[in-house]
Structure formats: structure tokens, C-alpha cells
Design a protein around this motif. Structure first.
Motif, PDB file in Angstrom:
ATOM      1  N   VAL A 177       0.839  -1.200   0.000  1.00  0.00           N
ATOM      2  CA  VAL A 177       0.000   0.000   0.000  1.00  0.00           C
ATOM      3  C   VAL A 177       0.875   1.252   0.000  1.00  0.00           C
ATOM      4  O   VAL A 177       0.599   2.225  -0.710  1.00  0.00           O
ATOM      5  N   LYS A 178       1.951   1.226   0.776  1.00  0.00           N
ATOM      6  CA  LYS A 178       2.863   2.372   0.796  1.00  0.00           C
ATOM      7  C   LYS A 178       3.495   2.603  -0.576  1.00  0.00           C
ATOM      8  O   LYS A 178       3.680   3.751  -1.008  1.00  0.00           O
ATOM      9  N   ALA A 219       2.069   1.895  -3.444  1.00  0.00           N
ATOM     10  CA  ALA A 219       1.021   2.479  -4.281  1.00  0.00           C
ATOM     11  C   ALA A 219       0.859   3.967  -3.994  1.00  0.00           C
ATOM     12  O   ALA A 219       0.672   4.776  -4.926  1.00  0.00           O
ATOM     13  N   VAL A 220       0.922   4.341  -2.729  1.00  0.00           N
ATOM     14  CA  VAL A 220       0.827   5.763  -2.363  1.00  0.00           C
ATOM     15  C   VAL A 220       1.966   6.546  -3.004  1.00  0.00           C
ATOM     16  O   VAL A 220       1.764   7.629  -3.576  1.00  0.00           O
ATOM     17  N   THR A 262      -3.050  12.178  -1.499  1.00  0.00           N
ATOM     18  CA  THR A 262      -3.210  10.728  -1.628  1.00  0.00           C
ATOM     19  C   THR A 262      -3.053  10.075  -0.263  1.00  0.00           C
ATOM     20  O   THR A 262      -2.205  10.482   0.536  1.00  0.00           O
ATOM     21  N   GLY A 300      -3.168   6.090   1.766  1.00  0.00           N
ATOM     22  CA  GLY A 300      -3.264   4.636   1.715  1.00  0.00           C
ATOM     23  C   GLY A 300      -3.670   4.110   3.079  1.00  0.00           C
ATOM     24  O   GLY A 300      -3.257   4.645   4.114  1.00  0.00           O
ATOM     25  N   TRP A 318      -3.879   0.554   5.293  1.00  0.00           N
ATOM     26  CA  TRP A 318      -3.523  -0.876   5.355  1.00  0.00           C
ATOM     27  C   TRP A 318      -4.214  -1.569   6.522  1.00  0.00           C
ATOM     28  O   TRP A 318      -4.015  -2.751   6.740  1.00  0.00           O
ATOM     29  N   VAL A 375      -6.015   2.459  -1.651  1.00  0.00           N
ATOM     30  CA  VAL A 375      -5.258   3.683  -1.868  1.00  0.00           C
ATOM     31  C   VAL A 375      -6.130   4.611  -2.702  1.00  0.00           C
ATOM     32  O   VAL A 375      -6.751   4.179  -3.680  1.00  0.00           O
ATOM     33  N   SER A 379      -6.733   8.893  -4.196  1.00  0.00           N
ATOM     34  CA  SER A 379      -6.308  10.276  -4.399  1.00  0.00           C
ATOM     35  C   SER A 379      -7.538  11.155  -4.531  1.00  0.00           C
ATOM     36  O   SER A 379      -8.578  10.722  -5.048  1.00  0.00           O
ATOM     37  N   GLY A 397      -9.040   5.650  -6.959  1.00  0.00           N
ATOM     38  CA  GLY A 397      -7.962   4.801  -6.466  1.00  0.00           C
ATOM     39  C   GLY A 397      -8.238   3.350  -6.785  1.00  0.00           C
ATOM     40  O   GLY A 397      -8.938   3.040  -7.753  1.00  0.00           O
TER      41      GLY A 397
END
Length: 348
Positions: free
Chosen positions: A145-146, A148-149, A177, A179, A181, A198, A200, A271
Motif C-alpha cells: 500500500v505504501k 502504491a501511495v 493521496t 493509503g 492498510w 489507496v 487520491s 484509487g
């Protein structure tokens, strides 16, 4: 209908989730709920916090009168606090708030003040614990997830295509943005459980094209799988045309129009879902009162398009749709990150 009985296994589940949030012995934790909250989850939260040695206390608010022309569902913007100063002060003074309001405080106007002194807010979505048990936070999902952010924050443009006819373009420059988790372990952070998404929040005038909701896609405000395609035309963020025959298109048209508010037609966030444990078919397994649909928002590879409030574009409304769309190709600055609904590369 599932039984609303406290089960030992669910106390274990809630305890593990709160351990991921690094609840410490002696920590003062506020449990925020309202009179229409799911009592079972409120009780499980209290028991889990006590098991961890924390010092929980309850802030219980009357569920406010309905102020909208139609039912409000799954907005993430609870109206229960309503700017009440003593409540905000009590929550702000805690090191952690467990949010069990019906709609959740993710987009509530009081949230920035509540976390301004470092309180972290953990929203437990209004799901039956049967679902929460399956969707216990998984630390292995966090780095994905991080990643993707990081991708979204670095990108200038998103394109979304599908064989059903979707052709959407989003300008991501300066778009905030986030995310999620599934847990929050740092001061001043916010998370919801289930997690694995995630999103935006595009600025004003940055979303254009067509979004086709195909048969099998999902309208989570209605907790309904679509039976017939619906085509949305977007111009400068706003849905300006809804094409389609049958119940699904008619429901959309009527609910949008009921608000009498142009901002209800606007883009809230874009997202995708990333949780491999979240099930697309979950809505078929629960009565509507047993689920808030957060699991389906998070199923891996869906394009999550939402309408309604977007504070970053200076738009506010209670009208809201969350629309997980399957089988899309999503590209950031021309690089594919999702192909036909499948996460690619380090996101997979």
C-alpha cells in the motif's frame, strides 16, 4: 442473519487488531459511538482494550435526526459529533480514538481537530465481526500500500480504460493521496479496518471522460451488484450524463437528483483496492444491515471511483457513491499498474 453474541474468538480478533495499533498498557483510549452503533462491536472493542491493559472510556452520542431527503449510507462522514466542543476536547485529549460511529469519521469536519494534538483514530467499519475476523490486518500488505501511495504521489496523470468502454483521464498533480492498510500505529494518523485501499483526491476540474459500470460492478451505497451497464459521462469532475436502461441506471439518476445539489455529482476520490483477502462476492453473504461494504471497496484490483464530498476541491455534500469497477486497466503517466483488474509488479 448472524447472531449478535459475543464470541471469545472475536475478542481475540479485536485484540490483535488493536495490538497492530500499538495500544499500550495504561493508555487512555476513547471509544466513540452513537446510539445506533453496532453494540456488538462496541462491546468487543472495550473487552479487547481491557485485555491489553488500556484504560478505555466511552463517548456515546445520540444518533442525530435525519436532515437529508434520502437515506444516507456509507459516506465516511458521520454527523454524530456535530461540532460539540466538549466531545472534541475529550477525543483530542486521548492518545487514541476507536471510531465506532455508524458512518465513520474519515471525512467528518471535526477529524482534523481531533487528531491535531497527536491522537490516532482507528475506525472500525460498521461490519459484522464475522467479516472483520476474516479481514484481520496483515502487516505484509503495508509495504504494498505504501508503494502504491508513492506511485500516485509521484504521478501527474492517471488513465483508466476497460473493454466495457471506460475511458477516463485524471490529472493527479497536487492531488492529496492516502493509503490504508488496516491499522494506525503512529500519532496523528487515521486508518480503517478492513483496510487495503489507496485513494487520491483530485483537484477541481481534473477528471474527464467516460466511466462504464458494467454488469457485475458494484454500487456500494445501494449494496447492489449491477445487472445492466450504466455509462457515466464526466466533464471537469462532474457527472453530466447517465446512460442506461433498467433499474440500475434509474436508481442512480433518482438518488443523484434527490440531493438537489450539484456537488453530489462531483468526483470525490479515485484509487484502487489492494487487499487479497477481501472478497468481491462478499455482498451475497450478508444481509444489508450486517455489512457496510468496506470489504468490497478493498478487493484487490478494483478501480474505486467515488462521487460526493472532496474537501481538497472545496466541495461538500452528503450525497455519495462508492463504485468499485472491475476489469480495468489503470496507468500512471503511461505505466500500467493494473491490467484487466490484476495488480502488477510490486503491488501484486
Amino acid at each position: 442473519m448472524l447472531s449478535d453474541r459475543i464470541e471469545g474468538k472475536w475478542i481475540d480478533t479485536f485484540t490483535k487488531a488493536l495490538e497492530f495499533c500499538k495500544v499500550a498498557e495504561g493508555e487512555e483510549v476513547a471509544i466513540l459511538s452513537e446510539t445506533q452503533s453496532r453494540d456488538l462491536n462496541v462491546h468487543l472493542t472495550e473487552l479487547a482494550l481491557l485485555r491489553l491493559g488500556a484504560r478505555p472510556f466511552h463517548v456515546v452520542l445520540p444518533t442525530p435526526p435525519q436532515r437529508s431527503p434520502v437515506p444516507v449510507r456509507s459516506t465516511g462522514a458521520s454527523d454524530s459529533v456535530r461540532g460539540l466542543g466538549p466531545v472534541i476536547k475529550a477525543l483530542k485529549a486521548s492518545s487514541m480514538v476507536v471510531d465506532l460511529t455508524v458512518e465513520g469519521m474519515l471525512h467528518a469536519p471535526e477529524l482534523p481537530e481531533i487528531i491535531s494534538d497527536g491522537a490516532r483514530l482507528f475506525m472500525i467499519s460498521n461490519e459484522h465481526p464475522d467479516a472483520l475476523e476474516r479481514l484481520l490486518p496483515d502487516p505484509a500488505l503495508t509495504p504494498k500500500v505504501k508503494a502504491a501511495v508513492k506511485m500516485l504521489r509521484a504521478a501527474e496523470h492517471m488513465t483508466v480504460l476497460s473493454k466495457a468502454g471506460t475511458d477516463l483521464k485524471v490529472d493527479l498533480r497536487d492531488a492529496p493521496t492516502a493509503g490504508v492498510w488496516g491499522y494506525c500505529d503512529r500519532p496523528g494518523t487515521v486508518a480503517h479496518w478492513p483496510g487495503g485501499v489507496v485513494v487520491s483526491f483530485p483537484g477541481a476540474g481534473t477528471v474527464n471522460g467516460t466511466l462504464v459500470l458494467d454488469a457485475g460492478d458494484i454500487n456500494l451505497t445501494f449494496k447492489r451488484y449491477l445487472q445492466d451497464p450504466v455509462k457515466l459521462t464526466l466533464e471537469n469532475d462532474f457527472v453530466v450524463d447517465i446512460e442506461g436502461r433498467g433499474t440500475d441506471a434509474e436508481l442512480l439518476r433518482r438518488y443523484f437528483a434527490a440531493w438537489g445539489d450539484k456537488n453530489a455529482y462531483a468526483t470525490s476520490h479515485v484509487g484502487w483496492g489492494m487487499n487479497p483477502g477481501a472478497r468481491y462476492e462478499a455482498l451475497t453473504m450478508y444481509d444489508q444491515r450486517e455489512t457496510n461494504g468496506t470489504e468490497v471497496r478493498a478487493y484487490a484490483g478494483n478501480f474505486l471511483y467515488s462521487t460526493g464530498a472532496n474537501e481538497f476541491a472545496k466541495r461538500y455534500t452528503l450525497g455519495h457513491f462508492d463504485l468499485p469497477v472491475g476489469h480495468c486497466d489503470i496507468a500512471l503517466d503511461g505505466k500500467m499498474v493494473i491490467e484487466d483488474g490484476k495488480l502488477l509488479g510490486e503491488l501484486a
